[in-house]
Scaffold this motif. Structure first.
Motif, mmCIF file in Angstrom:
data_model
loop_
_atom_site.group_PDB
_atom_site.id
_atom_site.type_symbol
_atom_site.label_atom_id
_atom_site.label_comp_id
_atom_site.label_asym_id
_atom_site.label_seq_id
_atom_site.Cartn_x
_atom_site.Cartn_y
_atom_site.Cartn_z
ATOM 1 N N LEU A 1 32.798 32.497 -37.840
ATOM 2 C CA LEU A 1 32.603 33.522 -39.170
ATOM 3 C C LEU A 1 31.394 34.140 -39.364
ATOM 4 C CD1 LEU A 1 34.406 33.847 -41.803
ATOM 5 C CD2 LEU A 1 33.498 32.053 -42.806
ATOM 6 N N LEU A 2 30.414 33.399 -38.901
ATOM 7 C CA LEU A 2 29.257 34.067 -39.010
ATOM 8 C C LEU A 2 28.927 35.398 -38.084
ATOM 9 C CD1 LEU A 2 26.128 34.131 -40.183
ATOM 10 C CD2 LEU A 2 25.544 32.487 -38.484
ATOM 11 N N ALA A 3 29.455 35.425 -37.152
ATOM 12 C CA ALA A 3 29.444 36.569 -36.197
ATOM 13 C C ALA A 3 30.167 37.819 -36.651
ATOM 14 C CB ALA A 3 29.957 36.247 -34.952
ATOM 15 N N ILE A 4 31.558 37.478 -37.323
ATOM 16 C CA ILE A 4 32.488 38.416 -37.751
ATOM 17 C C ILE A 4 31.822 38.972 -39.197
ATOM 18 C CG2 ILE A 4 34.514 38.810 -39.121
ATOM 19 C CD1 ILE A 4 35.533 36.412 -37.200
ATOM 20 N N VAL A 5 31.294 38.273 -39.920
ATOM 21 C CA VAL A 5 30.543 38.587 -41.317
ATOM 22 C C VAL A 5 29.648 39.592 -40.744
ATOM 23 C CG1 VAL A 5 29.405 37.999 -43.408
ATOM 24 C CG2 VAL A 5 31.504 36.857 -42.668
ATOM 25 N N ALA A 6 28.635 39.091 -39.879
ATOM 26 C CA ALA A 6 27.428 40.085 -39.578
ATOM 27 C C ALA A 6 27.757 41.193 -39.071
ATOM 28 C CB ALA A 6 26.698 39.158 -38.631
ATOM 29 N N GLN A 7 28.985 41.097 -38.220
ATOM 30 C CA GLN A 7 29.454 42.519 -37.598
ATOM 31 C C GLN A 7 29.972 43.489 -38.584
ATOM 32 O OE1 GLN A 7 29.090 43.568 -34.579
ATOM 33 N NE2 GLN A 7 30.159 45.524 -35.151
ATOM 34 N N ALA A 8 30.636 42.750 -39.689
ATOM 35 C CA ALA A 8 31.084 43.567 -40.571
ATOM 36 C C ALA A 8 30.335 44.078 -41.897
ATOM 37 C CB ALA A 8 32.263 42.730 -41.435
ATOM 38 N N GLY A 9 29.139 43.236 -41.838
ATOM 39 C CA GLY A 9 28.178 43.652 -42.732
ATOM 40 C C GLY A 9 28.317 43.240 -44.210
ATOM 41 N N VAL A 10 27.316 42.631 -44.750
ATOM 42 C CA VAL A 10 27.465 42.353 -46.257
ATOM 43 C C VAL A 10 26.448 42.962 -47.056
ATOM 44 C CG1 VAL A 10 28.519 40.235 -46.282
ATOM 45 C CG2 VAL A 10 26.032 40.268 -45.724
ATOM 46 N N ARG A 11 26.433 43.502 -47.981
ATOM 47 C CA ARG A 11 25.533 44.403 -48.864
ATOM 48 C C ARG A 11 24.204 43.460 -49.183
ATOM 49 N NH1 ARG A 11 27.651 50.063 -50.255
ATOM 50 N NH2 ARG A 11 29.308 49.914 -48.699
ATOM 51 N N ASP B 1 37.382 34.408 -49.281
ATOM 52 C CA ASP B 1 38.095 34.682 -50.708
ATOM 53 C C ASP B 1 37.427 33.832 -51.720
ATOM 54 O OD1 ASP B 1 39.404 36.664 -49.663
ATOM 55 O OD2 ASP B 1 41.245 36.038 -49.659
ATOM 56 N N ALA B 2 37.425 32.527 -51.229
ATOM 57 C CA ALA B 2 36.989 31.367 -52.103
ATOM 58 C C ALA B 2 35.472 31.561 -52.603
ATOM 59 C CB ALA B 2 37.517 29.928 -51.647
ATOM 60 N N ALA B 3 34.729 31.911 -51.654
ATOM 61 C CA ALA B 3 33.401 32.263 -51.883
ATOM 62 C C ALA B 3 33.041 33.353 -52.375
ATOM 63 C CB ALA B 3 32.687 32.028 -50.516
ATOM 64 N N GLY B 4 33.989 34.463 -52.612
ATOM 65 C CA GLY B 4 33.875 35.836 -53.063
ATOM 66 C C GLY B 4 33.005 36.737 -52.316
ATOM 67 N N LEU B 5 33.138 36.604 -50.972
ATOM 68 C CA LEU B 5 32.383 37.182 -49.944
ATOM 69 C C LEU B 5 33.060 38.400 -49.524
ATOM 70 C CD1 LEU B 5 30.233 35.624 -47.160
ATOM 71 C CD2 LEU B 5 31.242 38.093 -47.028
ATOM 72 N N LYS B 6 32.449 39.592 -50.166
ATOM 73 C CA LYS B 6 32.940 40.975 -49.623
ATOM 74 C C LYS B 6 32.095 41.549 -48.319
ATOM 75 C CE LYS B 6 35.921 41.473 -53.533
ATOM 76 N NZ LYS B 6 37.265 41.680 -53.382
ATOM 77 N N SER C 1 21.938 32.886 -44.490
ATOM 78 C CA SER C 1 21.166 32.446 -45.565
ATOM 79 C C SER C 1 21.831 32.942 -46.911
ATOM 80 C CB SER C 1 19.688 32.738 -45.634
ATOM 81 O OG SER C 1 19.546 33.974 -45.439
ATOM 82 N N ASN C 2 22.728 33.808 -46.770
ATOM 83 C CA ASN C 2 23.476 34.296 -47.827
ATOM 84 C C ASN C 2 24.065 33.058 -48.590
ATOM 85 O OD1 ASN C 2 25.762 35.617 -49.309
ATOM 86 N ND2 ASN C 2 25.131 37.460 -48.594
ATOM 87 N N PRO C 3 23.884 33.173 -49.865
ATOM 88 C CA PRO C 3 24.742 31.936 -50.824
ATOM 89 C C PRO C 3 26.106 32.175 -50.649
ATOM 90 C CG PRO C 3 22.891 33.119 -51.970
ATOM 91 C CD PRO C 3 23.014 33.944 -50.921
ATOM 92 N N ARG C 4 26.587 33.455 -50.528
ATOM 93 C CA ARG C 4 28.069 33.342 -50.517
ATOM 94 C C ARG C 4 28.714 32.735 -49.198
ATOM 95 N NH1 ARG C 4 30.152 35.867 -55.041
ATOM 96 N NH2 ARG C 4 28.661 37.304 -56.072
ATOM 97 N N PHE C 5 27.836 33.122 -48.021
ATOM 98 C CA PHE C 5 28.306 32.852 -46.762
ATOM 99 C C PHE C 5 28.207 31.001 -46.791
ATOM 100 C CE2 PHE C 5 27.658 31.164 -42.409
ATOM 101 C CZ PHE C 5 28.776 31.797 -41.957
ATOM 102 N N LYS C 6 27.363 30.591 -47.230
ATOM 103 C CA LYS C 6 27.063 29.177 -47.462
ATOM 104 C C LYS C 6 28.106 28.558 -48.232
ATOM 105 C CE LYS C 6 22.093 28.582 -46.646
ATOM 106 N NZ LYS C 6 20.888 28.093 -47.455
#
Lengths: 469, 469
Positions: free
Chosen positions: A459-469, A201-206, A75-80
């Motif tokens: 991508l969702l699995a990877i980002v969830a594993q890597a974590g987002v603040r 990168d395009a979504a600015g998701l760190k 539900s994170n806007p950057r992930f969307k």
């Protein structure tokens, strides 16, 4: 390998206490097989200490379930926004698939394709882009917390195909269908790595953790996982990897959580040889070989974890009226469990030794004894990542979030190596449909909606594993 | 085969009561192996009855020792005249050796040389000269008593060499030394047959019994004694042969009295086959093969009569990760004694059957059972001619009379076939020295004195066996 899956995920970036505790348990439970280098085991222990030290500050953080983390990321806007980029750049991803597929990458001949991916990694702005001594292309997307110092979450796709040099690898396109040797296994996955980096990168998701993207050599057949053995066993990232995704094949619903290990040998039995009539009474290596095969087939490995053997190929001898000087048999030993594989391996070696001793005791060694020599044809260490581990729960939740029915599978993939070291690892698919892997008429479907849905799961699995603040 | 000897002899022409009694005993004692055709056995019994009937009038004749018969022939003026002809025609014999050696006669390619020998037989005035359906050249020198009606004393030399089509068979001559592939094994023996006929005719020496001269096919390796199997098993001479000399190699002192028999098999073990991991649990033909080999090597055949086995060549299988659908092993079973060979053969077949049954009991046959199929690669029946038989005593006495030290030997030669049928048979040498049989640098020495001494031994044995009035 030829399969795939999909995933979503939230999470706090770096191993929670829970994960680290589980990690420690796994490191104790899932031992590397006896065949894998002791150096890697030591590094693995060092990594565990390092992770425990790093994890200290995390103790204070609220523990969330992996499923909740996935849900939060989804539900994170950057992930969307990243998902939208996957769709808007779909054409570019398809172009990447075609461009990379048409660069041949037979086993031990991946260098040209590797050089191309290196340029892609550089163009996408990854840090520390390099090709290691084995031929793996590596590039880092630094996380907010560790800033490229590691530990690293690895996202890898293998460069090699099963097809030999000289295979016609031109892509035939028919609507959404692309056909070419290696197009799905595993070139689509390489292009998917590029698409994911571009979308983030395009979504600015760190992400919180560093992600090490790898396009690796040596996954197929005789490659014997040499790319992963090098990445985890030597070089600059060995001992610094905390979790691992292999992206292999298309199927977005499957998750390989059990790495089937294998030890493959050619055992050559030799002796003095001689005339069948004149030299009768001397030892015969064929008799020793028969004893060894019978000894193997008297073993009863466990049904679960599934453990198997096969005496598969035999050869040798000069003529029907000659006691052979040399004969051989090739055997394949496998298990989902490294301990069971190691035990089977010991049982087989013992059967060989006993058969050789029995033959040397049964007949004359006056002209020389029978000997056996084991030549290793392949070693893929077994391993697993527990179904209740954070990584598997995240991956399953991400797949489910994209509307697929996640299925855990047993297979032999690049994940075998981290699994065998107790490092959480799964193999997932790149997304989309495909078929006929390892056949000349291999094909994939790049219809955008279905393909992006699958790519989003990964991508969702990877980002969830890597974590987002 | 590559050996030779020499002999002299007197005798009363046709089987004495003593010989017939011994013949009957041998026919009872030395059974054909189970592998040899029943038809031949029946013919052999018919022959025995026929010989007993014919022998009636001989009962009245004074029984003489074989040694006395040899001595009587050796002092016969016509025999002495024949010996002189061997010497005076020595140059012609050498020319025959060269002429016939330079006609290639590979296994299954003896026809050109056979046609040449047929012309020689005709030119020498033999009766009923013919080439039989198998390719053997036959010609009769009628005896005074049976006048070409038989029974026949056979004097045979094989046409075939071990060398393949295309081998350079030109003879290199250096003084008394001739070198060429096949020159000693067995072309000299063919020329010796011609020399003997010429000498007997020139000396006006008429034997009592008919002599059937044979230049036969299929003695070497894969020929598997097909010439002799045809001569004794079918065609116009089957059942009409009373005794047999094979002339093979040079050595004038050796007498092969024990025919080493062999049964050679390729055993193909087949099963459903499948993936080494996915199909684990199904029967594996390799395991059955191993059991069969182990079963063979658990057998303890008698040391005397010498009986041996060898599992010699193995093969089969698809890849290391495939349970094979088919594997094979080649085995060689041998014995000097047909009963011991038959027992070994039964033991081996039983080991195969037990191993197949054990494998089908040990693992799943849901996709199909393991089966074994024996393909015969060669069958040379064992046999022997007793040391105290009239034929062996005559042959030894003839060799001794020419100053050699007779030695009884065990080997696999054309004599195996008559021996296996209980027909008295020996293999002797043509005379002279030689070496390197079966090698490209094969050679013989044709120095006249030594060569004629050896040729005289063989002729003396033949004439003593055939009898002179």
């Amino acid at each position: 390998m030829a399969r795939a899956r999909k995933l979503l995920v939230p999470h706090l970036g770096f191993p929670s206490l829970n994960l680290i505790a589980r990690f420690r348990n796994e490191a104790n439970r899932v031992r590397p097989t006896c065949l894998f280098s002791r150096g890697i085991r030591v590094r693995s222990l060092v990594l565990i200490c390092f992770l425990l030290a790093l994890a200290g500050p995390e103790f204070a953080r609220a523990e969330q379930s992996p499923e909740a983390d996935v849900s939060r990321v989804a539900s994170n806007p950057r992930f969307k926004a990243a998902q939208k980029v996957l769709m808007s750049e779909h054409g570019r991803t398809v172009a990447d698939i075609i461009r990379l597929t048409e660069i041949p990458a037979p086993p031990f001949g991946e260098a040209r394709r590797a050089a191309e991916v290196r340029k892609d990694f550089e163009a996408l702005g990854l840090k520390d882009v390099a090709i290691d001594a084995e031929g793996n292309v590596t590039g880092v997307r630094p996380g907010l917390r560790t800033a490229g110092r590691g530990p690293f979450l690895v996202v890898a796709a293998h460069l090699d195909t099963v097809f030999p040099e000289g295979t016609d690898v031109r892509v035939r396109r028919d609507g959404w269908r692309l056909a070419a040797p290696g197009v799905g296994d595993n070139t689509r996955s390489l292009a998917t790595l590029l698409a994911w980096i571009r979308a983030l990168d395009a979504a600015g998701l760190k992400t919180d953790s560093d992600i090490l993207f790898v396009a690796n050599v040596g996954e197929e057949g005789q490659g014997d996982l040499r790319g992963m053995k090098a990445l985890f066993g030597k070089g600059s990232y060995a001992g610094r990897i905390s979790a691992f995704f292999s992206v292999d094949g298309s199927d977005p619903a499957g998750v390989v959580t059990r790495g089937v290990g294998s030890n493959r040998y050619r055992v050559v039995f030799s002796g003095p040889g001689g005339h069948s009539y004149g030299a009768f009474g001397i030892v015969n290596p064929m008799a020793a070989m028969a004893g060894a095969i019978s000894g193997l087939y008297a073993l009863t490995p466990p049904a679960s974890p599934k453990t198997t053997y096969s005496a598969s190929v035999a050869g040798g001898g000069t003529s029907v009226n000659t006691i052979p000087a040399s004969v051989f048999v090739e055997v394949d030993l496998r298990s989902e469990d490294p301990k069971a594989l190691a035990e089977l391996d010991r049982g087989f070696r013992s059967a060989v030794d006993r058969a050789v001793a029995a033959e040397n005791a049964a007949r004359s060694t006056a002209l020389g004894p029978v000997k056996a020599e084991l030549k290793v044809l392949g070693e893929r260490p077994a391993g697993m990542t527990a179904s209740d581990s954070r990584l598997v729960r995240i991956t399953r939740a991400a797949i489910t979030a994209q509307g697929f029915t996640a299925e855990e599978e047993a297979s032999s993939t690049d994940s075998n190596i981290p699994m065998s070291l107790g490092i959480p690892a799964v193999t997932i698919g790149a997304g989309g449909r495909g078929g006929r892997a390892h056949a000349p008429d291999e094909w994939i479907d790049v219809e955008p909606v279905e393909m992006v849905r699958g790519m989003s799961a990964g991508l969702l699995a990877i980002v969830a594993q890597a974590g987002v603040r």
